[in-house]
Design a protein around this motif. Structure first.
Motif, PDB file in Angstrom:
ATOM      1  N   ALA A 162       0.810  -1.224   0.000  1.00 37.78           N
ATOM      2  CA  ALA A 162       0.000   0.000   0.000  1.00 37.78           C
ATOM      3  C   ALA A 162       0.841   1.271   0.000  1.00 37.78           C
ATOM      4  CB  ALA A 162      -0.923   0.011   1.221  1.00 37.78           C
ATOM      5  N   ASP A 163       2.149   1.148   0.090  1.00 37.15           N
ATOM      6  CA  ASP A 163       3.035   2.313   0.156  1.00 37.15           C
ATOM      7  C   ASP A 163       3.627   2.581  -1.225  1.00 37.15           C
ATOM      8  OD1 ASP A 163       4.948   4.244   0.607  1.00 37.15           O
ATOM      9  OD2 ASP A 163       5.747   3.307   2.431  1.00 37.15           O
ATOM     10  N   PRO A 164       3.223   3.654  -1.893  1.00 42.13           N
ATOM     11  CA  PRO A 164       3.720   3.923  -3.241  1.00 42.13           C
ATOM     12  C   PRO A 164       5.220   4.197  -3.288  1.00 42.13           C
ATOM     13  CG  PRO A 164       2.458   5.799  -2.418  1.00 42.13           C
ATOM     14  CD  PRO A 164       2.262   4.689  -1.441  1.00 42.13           C
ATOM     15  N   ALA A 165       5.811   4.470  -2.128  1.00 41.22           N
ATOM     16  CA  ALA A 165       7.243   4.741  -2.095  1.00 41.22           C
ATOM     17  C   ALA A 165       8.075   3.459  -2.026  1.00 41.22           C
ATOM     18  CB  ALA A 165       7.575   5.635  -0.895  1.00 41.22           C
ATOM     19  N   VAL A 166       7.424   2.324  -1.844  1.00 43.19           N
ATOM     20  CA  VAL A 166       8.126   1.052  -1.720  1.00 43.19           C
ATOM     21  C   VAL A 166       7.989   0.265  -3.016  1.00 43.19           C
ATOM     22  CG1 VAL A 166       8.246  -1.141  -0.470  1.00 43.19           C
ATOM     23  CG2 VAL A 166       7.748   0.983   0.768  1.00 43.19           C
ATOM     24  N   GLU A 167       9.106  -0.214  -3.528  1.00 42.37           N
ATOM     25  CA  GLU A 167       9.089  -1.020  -4.745  1.00 42.37           C
ATOM     26  C   GLU A 167       8.720  -2.457  -4.385  1.00 42.37           C
ATOM     27  OE1 GLU A 167       8.905  -2.722  -8.054  1.00 42.37           O
ATOM     28  OE2 GLU A 167       9.311  -0.552  -8.052  1.00 42.37           O
ATOM     29  N   VAL A 168       7.572  -2.920  -4.857  1.00 45.99           N
ATOM     30  CA  VAL A 168       7.097  -4.265  -4.511  1.00 45.99           C
ATOM     31  C   VAL A 168       6.907  -5.143  -5.751  1.00 45.99           C
ATOM     32  CG1 VAL A 168       5.999  -3.601  -2.352  1.00 45.99           C
ATOM     33  CG2 VAL A 168       4.712  -3.416  -4.490  1.00 45.99           C
ATOM     34  N   GLY A 169       7.382  -4.664  -6.904  1.00 48.40           N
ATOM     35  CA  GLY A 169       7.262  -5.475  -8.098  1.00 48.40           C
ATOM     36  C   GLY A 169       5.905  -5.314  -8.762  1.00 48.40           C
ATOM     37  N   PRO A 170       5.582  -6.209  -9.703  1.00 44.82           N
ATOM     38  CA  PRO A 170       4.349  -6.078 -10.485  1.00 44.82           C
ATOM     39  C   PRO A 170       3.103  -6.394  -9.661  1.00 44.82           C
ATOM     40  CG  PRO A 170       5.427  -8.148 -10.966  1.00 44.82           C
ATOM     41  CD  PRO A 170       6.377  -7.378 -10.107  1.00 44.82           C
ATOM     42  N   VAL A 171       1.970  -6.004 -10.193  1.00 39.50           N
ATOM     43  CA  VAL A 171       0.685  -6.377  -9.591  1.00 39.50           C
ATOM     44  C   VAL A 171       0.512  -7.883  -9.738  1.00 39.50           C
ATOM     45  CG1 VAL A 171      -1.818  -6.179  -9.801  1.00 39.50           C
ATOM     46  CG2 VAL A 171      -0.368  -4.138 -10.032  1.00 39.50           C
ATOM     47  N   MET A 172       0.324  -8.567  -8.609  1.00 35.40           N
ATOM     48  CA  MET A 172       0.103 -10.025  -8.618  1.00 35.40           C
ATOM     49  C   MET A 172      -1.170 -10.294  -7.825  1.00 35.40           C
ATOM     50  SD  MET A 172       3.869 -11.760  -8.398  1.00 35.40           S
ATOM     51  CE  MET A 172       3.259 -13.245  -9.212  1.00 35.40           C
ATOM     52  N   ALA A 173      -2.298 -10.124  -8.504  1.00 29.26           N
ATOM     53  CA  ALA A 173      -3.593 -10.104  -7.830  1.00 29.26           C
ATOM     54  C   ALA A 173      -4.077 -11.480  -7.379  1.00 29.26           C
ATOM     55  CB  ALA A 173      -4.639  -9.472  -8.747  1.00 29.26           C
ATOM     56  N   VAL A 174      -3.350 -12.532  -7.734  1.00 36.92           N
ATOM     57  CA  VAL A 174      -3.672 -13.866  -7.228  1.00 36.92           C
ATOM     58  C   VAL A 174      -2.643 -14.286  -6.181  1.00 36.92           C
ATOM     59  CG1 VAL A 174      -4.049 -16.291  -7.797  1.00 36.92           C
ATOM     60  CG2 VAL A 174      -4.718 -14.510  -9.421  1.00 36.92           C
ATOM     61  N   TYR A 175      -1.399 -14.332  -6.591  1.00 37.96           N
ATOM     62  CA  TYR A 175      -0.343 -14.861  -5.723  1.00 37.96           C
ATOM     63  C   TYR A 175      -0.183 -14.062  -4.426  1.00 37.96           C
ATOM     64  CZ  TYR A 175       4.324 -16.176  -4.118  1.00 37.96           C
ATOM     65  OH  TYR A 175       5.388 -16.580  -3.356  1.00 37.96           O
ATOM     66  N   ALA A 176      -0.064 -12.739  -4.548  1.00 34.79           N
ATOM     67  CA  ALA A 176       0.183 -11.919  -3.350  1.00 34.79           C
ATOM     68  C   ALA A 176      -0.927 -12.061  -2.302  1.00 34.79           C
ATOM     69  CB  ALA A 176       0.381 -10.455  -3.750  1.00 34.79           C
ATOM     70  N   PRO A 177      -2.202 -11.966  -2.668  1.00 33.81           N
ATOM     71  CA  PRO A 177      -3.244 -12.130  -1.657  1.00 33.81           C
ATOM     72  C   PRO A 177      -3.257 -13.509  -0.999  1.00 33.81           C
ATOM     73  CG  PRO A 177      -4.134 -10.968  -3.542  1.00 33.81           C
ATOM     74  CD  PRO A 177      -2.784 -11.469  -3.948  1.00 33.81           C
ATOM     75  N   THR A 178      -2.872 -14.564  -1.756  1.00 33.61           N
ATOM     76  CA  THR A 178      -2.846 -15.880  -1.103  1.00 33.61           C
ATOM     77  C   THR A 178      -1.790 -15.924  -0.021  1.00 33.61           C
ATOM     78  OG1 THR A 178      -1.297 -16.941  -2.664  1.00 33.61           O
ATOM     79  CG2 THR A 178      -3.657 -17.038  -3.189  1.00 33.61           C
ATOM     80  N   LYS A 179      -0.696 -15.221  -0.212  1.00 34.69           N
ATOM     81  CA  LYS A 179       0.342 -15.201   0.816  1.00 34.69           C
ATOM     82  C   LYS A 179      -0.072 -14.321   2.007  1.00 34.69           C
ATOM     83  CE  LYS A 179       3.288 -18.026  -1.019  1.00 34.69           C
ATOM     84  NZ  LYS A 179       3.611 -19.324  -0.361  1.00 34.69           N
ATOM     85  N   SER A 180      -0.846 -13.262   1.742  1.00 37.89           N
ATOM     86  CA  SER A 180      -1.410 -12.480   2.848  1.00 37.89           C
ATOM     87  C   SER A 180      -2.377 -13.349   3.657  1.00 37.89           C
ATOM     88  CB  SER A 180      -2.141 -11.250   2.319  1.00 37.89           C
ATOM     89  OG  SER A 180      -1.284 -10.402   1.585  1.00 37.89           O
ATOM     90  N   PHE A 181      -3.188 -14.135   2.952  1.00 37.71           N
ATOM     91  CA  PHE A 181      -4.116 -15.075   3.581  1.00 37.71           C
ATOM     92  C   PHE A 181      -3.330 -16.077   4.435  1.00 37.71           C
ATOM     93  CE2 PHE A 181      -8.036 -17.900   2.269  1.00 37.71           C
ATOM     94  CZ  PHE A 181      -8.311 -18.161   3.611  1.00 37.71           C
ATOM     95  N   LEU A 182      -2.265 -16.608   3.866  1.00 36.02           N
ATOM     96  CA  LEU A 182      -1.429 -17.564   4.597  1.00 36.02           C
ATOM     97  C   LEU A 182      -0.870 -16.941   5.872  1.00 36.02           C
ATOM     98  CD1 LEU A 182       0.102 -20.238   4.868  1.00 36.02           C
ATOM     99  CD2 LEU A 182       1.880 -19.252   3.396  1.00 36.02           C
ATOM    100  N   ASN A 183      -0.416 -15.708   5.782  1.00 35.92           N
ATOM    101  CA  ASN A 183       0.105 -15.032   6.976  1.00 35.92           C
ATOM    102  C   ASN A 183      -0.962 -14.902   8.051  1.00 35.92           C
ATOM    103  OD1 ASN A 183       2.521 -14.760   5.655  1.00 35.92           O
ATOM    104  ND2 ASN A 183       2.444 -12.534   5.468  1.00 35.92           N
ATOM    105  N   ALA A 184      -2.181 -14.543   7.632  1.00 30.97           N
ATOM    106  CA  ALA A 184      -3.277 -14.396   8.593  1.00 30.97           C
ATOM    107  C   ALA A 184      -3.593 -15.725   9.261  1.00 30.97           C
ATOM    108  CB  ALA A 184      -4.520 -13.837   7.895  1.00 30.97           C
ATOM    109  N   VAL A 185      -3.580 -16.805   8.478  1.00 33.98           N
ATOM    110  CA  VAL A 185      -3.811 -18.135   9.039  1.00 33.98           C
ATOM    111  C   VAL A 185      -2.697 -18.502  10.023  1.00 33.98           C
ATOM    112  CG1 VAL A 185      -3.858 -20.592   8.448  1.00 33.98           C
ATOM    113  CG2 VAL A 185      -5.197 -18.967   7.110  1.00 33.98           C
ATOM    114  N   THR A 186      -1.464 -18.152   9.680  1.00 33.22           N
ATOM    115  CA  THR A 186      -0.326 -18.429  10.565  1.00 33.22           C
ATOM    116  C   THR A 186      -0.525 -17.790  11.933  1.00 33.22           C
ATOM    117  OG1 THR A 186       1.166 -18.544   8.649  1.00 33.22           O
ATOM    118  CG2 THR A 186       2.181 -18.211  10.811  1.00 33.22           C
ATOM    119  N   VAL A 187      -0.990 -16.557  11.940  1.00 35.29           N
ATOM    120  CA  VAL A 187      -1.228 -15.863  13.207  1.00 35.29           C
ATOM    121  C   VAL A 187      -2.297 -16.581  14.022  1.00 35.29           C
ATOM    122  CG1 VAL A 187      -2.085 -13.727  14.247  1.00 35.29           C
ATOM    123  CG2 VAL A 187      -0.447 -13.625  12.355  1.00 35.29           C
TER     124      VAL A 187
END
Length: 259
Positions: free
Chosen positions: A169-194
């Motif tokens: 969400a930070d436009p000043a941070v370089e995070v690579g291309p938009v990955m609208a499938v892969y990236a959210p699954t890893k966010s989901f995984l992190n939430a499950v980990t917690v």
């Protein structure tokens, strides 16, 4: 066997031989190097992979390097396969000290690795979720009884820095291309980990998410600055945490990754 005999056997198996690890997706890339690294530290390592030939090739290569490795047929998207893998580990080892949930897929990408959120195939999204999130839940829950038999169990979920909503969400941070499938699954995984960490608090089971960094594997088309061995360093560190180590965290080589 009586209930008391079963309890005694469980206690005895905790102190039997080297620590036992299972790494999913361990036939190549980062998963292979995690298996190799844990083996070099003295762990007996289960090489989890669904492809028979690639799995056995990886096991042979690890053994040639001095690792006490064994193959575990495992498709993380298949309930029966996961259950059979758990039974194999139980029959062979009686417990599990370390589980590394490494298996993952990116899903189809366009030029420049882009996954356009406005043009997603929902079946393709489901397939990535099934591997990257539901697969971790399947495997973890199936192996949890064996982890509970170990004196110092560790679970590592291999995530990615692209899961960081703070960075995305930070436009000043370089995070690579938009990955609208892969990236959210890893966010989901992190939430499950917690949630696992919260539920398992006080049990001695430490569970954390690890970012290996951008690694040169077939996953990235071998276009990345880090080697698989470098990518394996943080997962290995989290798999070998001391009893007072963190749980429910998200880490990379440099330290904590912001959620």
């Amino acid at each position: 066997m009586s209930e008391n005999e079963t309890e005694n056997e469980t206690e005895n198996v905790k102190d039997r031989g080297p620590r036992v690890a299972l790494v999913t997706g361990a036939n190549k890339g980062i998963g292979y190097e995690i298996a190799a690294g844990l083996g070099a530290l003295g762990h007996r390592v289960g090489v989890g992979a669904r492809d028979d030939a690639r799995r056995e090739t990886a096991v042979a290569k690890l053994r040639a390097a001095g690792v006490d490795a064994f193959g575990v047929p495992l498709d993380v998207t298949d309930d029966r396969s996961v259950a059979e893998a758990a039974r194999l580990v139980e029959r062979r080892e009686g417990r599990l000290d370390v589980l590394v949930n490494n298996a993952g897929i990116s899903g189809e990408t366009g030029p420049g690795w882009v996954q356009d959120p406005t043009a997603l195939d929902l079946d393709a999204v489901r397939a990535v979720v099934d591997t990257n999130v539901l697969g971790v839940i399947r495997v973890t829950n199936a192996l949890l009884p064996l982890l509970r038999r170990a004196p110092a169990p560790r679970v590592v979920n291999v995530s990615s820095a692209v899961a960081s909503l703070t960075r995305q969400a930070d436009p000043a941070v370089e995070v690579g291309p938009v990955m609208a499938v892969y990236a959210p699954t890893k966010s989901f995984l992190n939430a499950v980990t917690v949630q696992y960490a919260r539920h398992l608090a006080g049990t001695g089971i430490l569970i954390n998410a690890a970012c290996p960094g951008l690694v040169a594997t077939d996953f990235t088309g071998f276009q990345a600055p880090r080697t698989p061995r470098q990518g394996a360093a943080t997962p290995i560190r989290l798999a070998t945490l001391p009893d007072d180590g963190p749980t429910g965290g998200f880490f990379e080589d440099a330290g904590v990754v912001p959620w």
